[in-house]
Design a protein around this motif. Structure first.
Motif, short mmCIF file in Angstrom:
data_model
loop_
_atom_site.label_atom_id
_atom_site.label_comp_id
_atom_site.label_asym_id
_atom_site.label_seq_id
_atom_site.Cartn_x
_atom_site.Cartn_y
_atom_site.Cartn_z
N VAL A 311 0.85 -1.18 0.00
CA VAL A 311 0.00 0.00 0.00
C VAL A 311 0.89 1.24 0.00
N VAL A 312 0.69 2.12 -0.97
CA VAL A 312 1.53 3.30 -1.14
C VAL A 312 0.67 4.56 -1.06
N CYS A 313 1.07 5.48 -0.20
CA CYS A 313 0.36 6.75 -0.02
C CYS A 313 1.28 7.89 -0.45
N PRO A 314 1.03 8.52 -1.60
CA PRO A 314 1.86 9.67 -2.02
C PRO A 314 1.57 10.89 -1.14
N ILE A 315 2.62 11.59 -0.72
CA ILE A 315 2.47 12.79 0.11
C ILE A 315 3.33 13.89 -0.49
N PHE A 316 2.69 14.93 -1.04
CA PHE A 316 3.42 16.00 -1.70
C PHE A 316 2.97 17.38 -1.24
N GLU A 317 2.15 17.43 -0.21
CA GLU A 317 1.75 18.70 0.38
C GLU A 317 1.34 18.44 1.84
N ARG A 318 1.47 19.47 2.67
CA ARG A 318 1.10 19.38 4.10
C ARG A 318 1.47 18.01 4.68
N PRO A 319 2.74 17.68 4.73
CA PRO A 319 3.15 16.31 5.07
C PRO A 319 2.67 15.82 6.43
N LEU A 320 2.72 16.67 7.47
CA LEU A 320 2.28 16.22 8.80
C LEU A 320 0.80 15.85 8.79
N LEU A 321 -0.01 16.68 8.14
CA LEU A 321 -1.46 16.43 8.11
C LEU A 321 -1.79 15.23 7.24
N LYS A 322 -1.12 15.10 6.08
CA LYS A 322 -1.37 13.96 5.20
C LYS A 322 -0.96 12.66 5.89
N ALA A 323 0.15 12.70 6.63
CA ALA A 323 0.57 11.51 7.36
C ALA A 323 -0.45 11.15 8.44
N SER A 324 -0.97 12.16 9.12
CA SER A 324 -1.99 11.94 10.14
C SER A 324 -3.22 11.25 9.53
N LYS A 325 -3.64 11.73 8.38
CA LYS A 325 -4.79 11.12 7.70
C LYS A 325 -4.48 9.68 7.31
N SER A 326 -3.26 9.43 6.84
CA SER A 326 -2.92 8.07 6.42
C SER A 326 -2.90 7.11 7.60
N ILE A 327 -2.53 7.58 8.78
CA ILE A 327 -2.53 6.74 9.97
C ILE A 327 -3.96 6.32 10.31
N ILE A 328 -4.90 7.25 10.20
CA ILE A 328 -6.31 6.92 10.46
C ILE A 328 -6.84 5.96 9.40
N LEU A 329 -6.50 6.22 8.14
CA LEU A 329 -6.99 5.34 7.07
C LEU A 329 -6.36 3.95 7.16
N SER A 330 -5.12 3.88 7.63
CA SER A 330 -4.53 2.54 7.82
C SER A 330 -5.28 1.78 8.89
N SER A 331 -5.82 2.49 9.89
CA SER A 331 -6.63 1.85 10.92
C SER A 331 -7.97 1.38 10.34
N VAL A 332 -8.49 2.15 9.38
CA VAL A 332 -9.72 1.72 8.69
C VAL A 332 -9.47 0.40 7.97
N LEU A 333 -8.36 0.33 7.23
CA LEU A 333 -8.02 -0.90 6.53
C LEU A 333 -7.84 -2.06 7.50
N ASN A 334 -7.14 -1.77 8.59
CA ASN A 334 -6.80 -2.80 9.56
C ASN A 334 -8.03 -3.33 10.27
N SER A 335 -9.05 -2.48 10.44
CA SER A 335 -10.22 -2.87 11.22
C SER A 335 -11.40 -3.32 10.37
N SER A 336 -11.25 -3.25 9.06
CA SER A 336 -12.36 -3.62 8.19
C SER A 336 -12.07 -4.96 7.51
N PHE A 337 -13.05 -5.41 6.76
CA PHE A 337 -12.90 -6.65 6.00
C PHE A 337 -12.35 -6.40 4.59
#
Length: 406
Positions: A311-337
Motif C-alpha cells: 500500500v503506497v500513499c503519495p504525500i506532496f503537500e502538508r506532510p504532517l497532516l497527510k501523514a496523520s490522515k494516512s494513519i487513520i486510514l490505515s486503521s480503517v483498513l486494519n479494522s475492516s474486511f
C-alpha cells in the motif's frame, strides 16, 4: 457560546492524572503552530506531564489527531507526557490510531457528553485497541456484472466498447467501474465514460479538465456502434486526439506533479515493479455516500507481487497532516474486511503486512520523519523519496528513509 472547559476539568478530577489545568492562549497557539479550532490545556509535574486537546465537534479527525501530538510534543521536551483527546464522539479508526502513538507521548480518549452528569467518560485503553472487524464498501463490478441489467443488444455493444479501450491499454488507459457508469482514465484524466440509461447506455468523451474551451467543445463527442460492428470513427478519432494531447503534455513536461506521478504509479514499471510488484486496482466501492474513507483509500496506490499486497500513499503537500490522515486510514483498513481474502488476477490470495509506504520528495521527508518520534512502531510507515530529477528521468530509484535518530 464559549465552553468553560476549565470548570468541566475541575468537576472531573478522577478522569485525569493532573489538576490545576492551564489553558494555552491564542498567542501561544499561533507561536506553536497549533490548529486554532481546538482548546489546549497543560498540567502535570516535571517528570510526568499532561495535556488536553478538546473540541465540541470534530469535522476532520486527522486535524484532531495531529493537534494532540503537536501539543504533546510541545509539552514533552523528552519527558513522559499523556495527551487526552476530549470530544463528543470518536470513530473506531481514530481510537485505534491514538493507540499507535508512542515514544515519550501516550494518548487517551475521553467522551464529553454536555447534557449528562458526569459529562466526561474516560475510554478504557483496552477499548482503544479493541480488535474488531466491520464491513465497509462493496465489491466493484466487472464488465460482465455491470452489463447484466442491459438489454441483449446493449450488452453486445458494451463488449465492443470493452475491446476498443482494452486495445488502448498500451497507451496507458485504465478502466474504473462505478454502479452507474464506467470511466476511462489516462493517469488522473478521465477521457471517456459509459453511463447507464435504463437498459441501455451512453458512450461519450470526457474533457472537463480542459481549460481550452474551444478544444473542450471540439472534443465533446458521443460514441455508438455502427453497422459494421465498430465504434463510430468520429468518436474514436476524438479519443486518439485526446491521448495525443495528453502525451504531448507529458513529453513537454507540462503535467502537474500529482498527475505525472499518478500516471507512472498506475503504470507500475521499473523500480516500482521490482520493489512492490504490479499495479493492483482498488476493488471496492462505498456502500453509502457517507463512507468517505473508501473513496479516500481509492486515491492511494496498491501493488501486488509474490503473494504480497503493498500500500503506497503519495504525500506532496502538508506532510504532517497527510501523514496523520494516512494513519487513520490505515486503521480503517486494519479494522475492516476490505483487505481480507483479496486476490490477484490469477485468483491467488494476497497478504497485507499492515504497512503504508509514504512516498514523497526530498523537501518533505524530514517533516514526515517527525511522526517517527510519535509512533510506537515507525516501521509501519516506511518513507520512500523520489530522485530529485524524477520528473525528467522517471522513477529510476527510490530511497528508503529511516527515523531521524538512525
Amino acid at each position: 457560546m464559549k465552553i468553560t472547559w476549565d470548570i468541566i476539568w475541575e468537576a472531573h478530577p478522577e478522569v485525569f492524572i493532573a489538576q490545576n489545568w492551564i489553558e494555552c492562549t491564542e498567542d501561544k497557539k499561533k507561536a506553536n503552530r497549533l490548529p486554532a479550532q481546538y482548546s489546549y490545556f497543560m498540567g502535570g509535574e516535571t517528570t510526568l506531564r499532561a495535556g488536553i486537546v478538546a473540541s465540541s465537534s470534530i469535522l476532520r479527525e486527522e486535524d484532531f489527531l495531529l493537534a494532540g501530538v503537536l501539543w504533546g510534543n510541545r509539552l514533552s521536551n523528552g519527558a513522559k507526557t499523556i495527551i487526552y483527546y476530549v470530544a463528543p464522539d470518536f470513530s473506531a479508526a481514530f481510537l485505534k490510531s491514538i493507540n499507535k502513538i508512542g515514544g515519550s507521548i501516550s494518548a487517551r480518549a475521553v467522551y464529553w457528553r454536555e447534557k449528562l452528569t458526569p459529562s466526561l467518560y474516560l475510554i478504557p485503553e483496552e477499548r482503544q485497541n479493541m480488535r474488531q472487524r466491520y464491513s465497509i464498501g462493496e465489491e466493484r463490478p466487472d464488465w460482465k456484472r455491470w452489463g447484466q441489467g442491459l438489454n441483449p443488444v446493449a450488452r453486445q455493444h458494451l463488449m465492443i466498447v470493452n475491446r476498443f479501450f482494452t486495445e488502448l491499454s498500451k497507451r496507458r488507459i485504465r478502466t474504473e467501474f462505478k454502479p452507474q457508469h464506467i470511466a476511462f482514465f489516462w493517469g488522473n484524466f478521465e477521457i471517456a465514460e459509459v453511463r447507464r440509461t435504463g437498459k441501455k447506455f451512453e458512450l461519450s468523451s470526457r474533457v472537463k479538465w480542459l481549460k481550452d474551451q474551444d478544444l473542450c467543445i471540439k472534443w465533446q463527442k458521443l460514441g455508438w456502434v455502427d453497422a459494421s460492428g465498430s465504434l463510430n470513427s468520429e468518436f474514436c478519432g476524438t479519443i486518439y486526439c485526446i491521448l495525443d494531447y495528453l502525451e504531448t503534455l507529458e513529453s513537454e513536461r507540462n503535467l502537474r506533479t500529482q498527475d505525472l506521478l499518478s500516471l507512472w504509479l498506475h503504470q507500475g514499471d521499473g523500480v516500482l515493479k521490482s520493489l512492490w510488484g504490479s499495479s493492483w486496482s482498488w476493488p471496492w466501492l462505498p456502500k453509502e455516500r457517507s463512507e468517505s474513507s473508501v473513496l479516500e483509500l481509492e486515491q492511494w496506490h496498491f501493488f501486488q507481487g509474490n503473494g504480497q499486497l503493498s500500500v503506497v500513499c503519495p504525500i506532496f503537500e502538508r506532510p504532517l497532516l497527510k501523514a496523520s490522515k494516512s494513519i487513520i486510514l490505515s486503521s480503517v483498513l486494519n479494522s475492516s474486511f476490505l483487505l481480507e481474502n483479496v486476490k490477484d488476477e490469477f485468483g491467488n490470495l494476497l497478504a497485507w503486512d499492515g504497512r503504508v509506504h509514504w512516498l514523497t520528495t526530498h523537501g518533505m521527508e524530514d517533516e514526515l520523519r517527525r511522526w517517527y518520534c510519535w509512533l510506537k512502531n515507525s516501521d509501519d510507515f516506511p518513507i520512500w523519496t523520489l530522485p530529485e530529477n524524477w520528473k525528467e528521468k522517471g522513477i529510476y530509484e527510490l530511497n528508503s528513509r529511516g527515523p531521524l535518530f538512525n
